[in-house]
Design a protein around this motif. Structure first.
Motif: not given
Length: 668
Positions: A117-121, A136-141, A181-190, A203-207
């Motif tokens: 889905p790509g990275i926004e910020a 931005w992700v499909w919240p039901e998945l 909708v816009a969700h927060l994610h965490v990426l583990d770099l290793a 929950y979701e972030l601002s649209r």
């Protein structure tokens, strides 16, 4: 030397290197910024990352291979810089923006995310091992694989319809990702593992283009605070609340919520014990300004000083001692950097504008990127007790070849006997003994300002170079002149603003150099509304011609736009409740009085002021036999962003004014 200089032209605007956001290294020694350049020949732009030493020295280009590298941010240890880009690397081409990291001493950037889905910020975690990002992700998945499969299916679909039941479904120039909708994610770099922090939660972030100001990570890395819309039906003008996520338990607790207050841009203090944020008392009135608020753990949040009559702009930055907060705020047509002292509960100006576009602070250093009416953005480093240090000279060579006219900040008496500010920009080589045409450039908003800024879309020096004395009036309703001034036009749009513009015209025509037979007015967005309003309410012949760019014409059909719930608040009624009140503020209702020639410009991708507004205005003028010309861009939005289209825009603008300029016709 001045004889060899030339006036500022449209092509020159597209030769300037445009500096974007700033990020300061943890030790304050270096800043990274985005520099965007354009090619008129290729009709496109590209951006790269540059390093600037805060001790001086030549800037160094950091990235070479990308076309749209941006949103750079230093890791907490200063060993890496992360940024967002779409690139082709190792035979894999990004279909959506991804995260990359690069060492500040150069080398090849490394892709660290592969999220369909790509990275926004994004923001770094304090340990430098993880990155929190918005997508931005499909919240039901559940899970990244499911998101990737759905993304592939959606991309390959044959249907083209956008289908929704949402109240908010598009923003400025794009539709929100359908079903996402816009969700927060965490990426583990290793490991590259990605975790959706909102998965299975409501929950979701601002649209509205969620960015890195929507959330913050606690200094201990255990919590994330974020702003969200608590209402079931999401709307642009809903009041947001603050919630905090415990990363160990994944529990989310609402920490600040008041249905009458809009809360945004949360920021943890250096010790993590407090959260600063911007709060606006929307329940009192929708025009109330954003104010600085602070909340300590276990205590109720509070606005620190409600009588400080300035509206804050994100982002917020804490001082290292935790006793102050830095932010930008407008004052009298300029945008400064301020420091709010929490103990004294008072704000002091830290860095004066022009117009501060971005800033960052670390290790006792503040870097700011600011422009002004007579120059593009410049970057300076500020250390206490030292003079500001200029860090780059990207545009100095080009500026040295150009001859700009002078400008001044003037004041006059406008509506209600109030003082009104106006910028006056003179042509190069201005001679007060000669006669000059006058051109109004009316800003949009309306709650914005004609600022001390180098505007690429409406550049007053480019206008002045054509021989006009250019006026930028900060009419009633403008920002930066106190809340009462901003709110004064509410429920009576057009009334006070017109009085101010007319008073400005009177002021200008009293000058011996002003030619009263050659007065013109132009404006975009709300400025476009104003020239349409003037066409029906100013005395015919007062203005020789108008230019209406992306202008509002009919407040009823404006319900097709993206912020449709905001306008009834400004107008004082919905059209189905009080059509007379809405029509009393709508230019289309006075079309029978319109006689002045008008150039109408609009973009098809404009969802803030849909292009039907411009087309209806143009068609109305043509049907009434009023001289009119239409410039319609199928691939532009509220602004004109492509170099070739910009060149055409300015050419049509100047040709229209010349065509209706009796002085120009006489000289021809």
């Amino acid at each position: 030397m001045a004889k060899n200089k030339k006036p500022l032209g449209v092509d020159d605007l597209w030769k300037f290197e445009r500096i974007g956001g700033l990020s300061l290294s943890p030790d304050g020694a270096q800043a990274v910024c985005t520099v965007q350049t354009f090619s008129m020949e290729q009709n496109k732009g590209q951006s790269a990352l540059w390093l600037l030493s805060t001790f001086g020295g030549a800037p160094r280009r950091l990235t070479q291979c990308g076309e749209k590298d941006g949103q750079a941010a230093w890791s907490p240890t200063g060993e890496r810089i992360a940024f967002v880009a779409r690139r082709e690397q190792q035979g894999h081409k990004d279909e959506a923006p991804q995260l990359y990291v690069i060492a500040p001493d150069g080398g090849e950037a490394q892709r660290v995310s592969d999220f369909a889905p790509g990275i926004e910020a994004f923001k770094w975690f304090p340990d430098g091992k993880r990155i929190a990002f918005v997508a931005w992700v499909w919240p039901e998945l559940k899970g990244t694989r499911a998101q990737s499969r759905r993304f592939k299916e959606f991309k390959e679909r044959k249907e083209t319809a956008y289908v929704t039941s949402e109240a908010q479904y598009r923003y400025w120039d794009h539709h929100l990702p359908m079903g996402r909708v816009a969700h927060l994610h965490v990426l583990d770099l290793a490991s590259g593992r990605i975790t959706d922090l909102f998965e299975g939660k409501p929950y979701e972030l601002s649209r509205a283009e969620p960015d890195a100001n929507c959330f913050d990570i606690a200094p201990d890395g255990r919590h994330i605070v974020f702003a969200h819309d608590p209402q079931a039906i999401k709307r642009l003008d809903n009041c947001k609340a603050l919630a905090e996520l415990n990363l160990r338990t994944r529990r989310i607790e609402v920490v600040a919520h008041d249905k009458g207050w809009d809360m945004e841009a949360p920021r943890y203090s250096p010790d993590g014990s407090r959260i600063a944020f911007i709060a606006a008392h929307q329940g009192k009135k929708h025009t109330m300004p954003g104010q600085l608020a602070v909340m300590a753990r276990g205590a109720r949040w509070q606005v620190l000083r409600a009588d400080w009559d300035h509206a804050l702009h994100a982002p917020l930055r804490w001082t290292e001692d935790g006793q102050g907060v830095l932010f930008a705020a407008e004052e009298q047509a300029r945008n400064h950097l301020w420091r709010f002292d929490l103990r004294q509960r008072s704000a002091t100006r830290l860095v004066s504008g022009g117009w501060l576009q971005s800033f960052d602070a670390a290790a006792g250093v503040v870097v700011g990127a600011a422009d002004a009416l007579d120059h593009p953005v410049r970057v300076h480093a500020h250390r206490e007790g030292e003079a500001p240090r200029r860090l780059e000279r990207f545009n100095d060579e080009l500026l040295a070849t150009l001859r700009l006219g002078t400008h001044e900040d003037v004041r006059f008496t406008g509506a209600q006997g109030d003082e009104v500010q106006m910028w006056v920009v003179y042509p190069p080589g201005f001679d007060a003994r000669k006669k000059y045409p006058v051109l109004h450039s009316i800003h949009g908003g309306p709650h914005a300002a004609a600022g001390d800024t180098f505007h690429y879309r409406w550049n007053h020096h480019v206008f002045a170079a054509q021989g006009y004395v250019v006026a930028g009036v900060n009419y009633h309703g403008s920002s930066g002149f106190g809340y009462a001034f901003l709110d004064s036009i509410t429920h009576r749009w057009g009334e006070l603003e017109l009085q101010d513009v007319e008073a400005a015209t009177d002021w200008l025509l009293k000058k011996p150099w002003a030619d009263r037979r050659r007065v013109f007015a132009s404006g975009g967005s709300y400025g476009g509304y104003m020239v349409a309003w003037m066409n029906a309410h100013a005395k015919p012949g007062r203005y020789q011609a108008y230019v209406c760019h992306a202008g509002c014409f009919d407040w009823v059909s404006m319900f097709a736009e993206d912020a449709y719930t905001w306008f009834p608040r400004e107008l004082g009624a919905s059209y189905w409740d009080d059509m007379a009140k809405v029509h009393a503020q709508s230019p289309h209702a006075f079309a029978a009085k319109m006689k002045t020639p008008t150039l109408v410009v609009h973009g098809a991708l404009d969802y803030r002021v849909p292009d039907g507004q411009g087309l209806a205005y143009y068609n109305t003028l043509k049907a009434r036999g009023v001289d009119a010309r239409l410039v319609w861009f199928p691939d532009e939005n509220h602004w004109i962003l492509k170099p070739r289209n910009s060149r055409l825009w300015y050419a049509e603008y100047f040709d229209w004014l010349r065509r209706h300029d009796p002085g120009a016709r006489r000289r021809a």
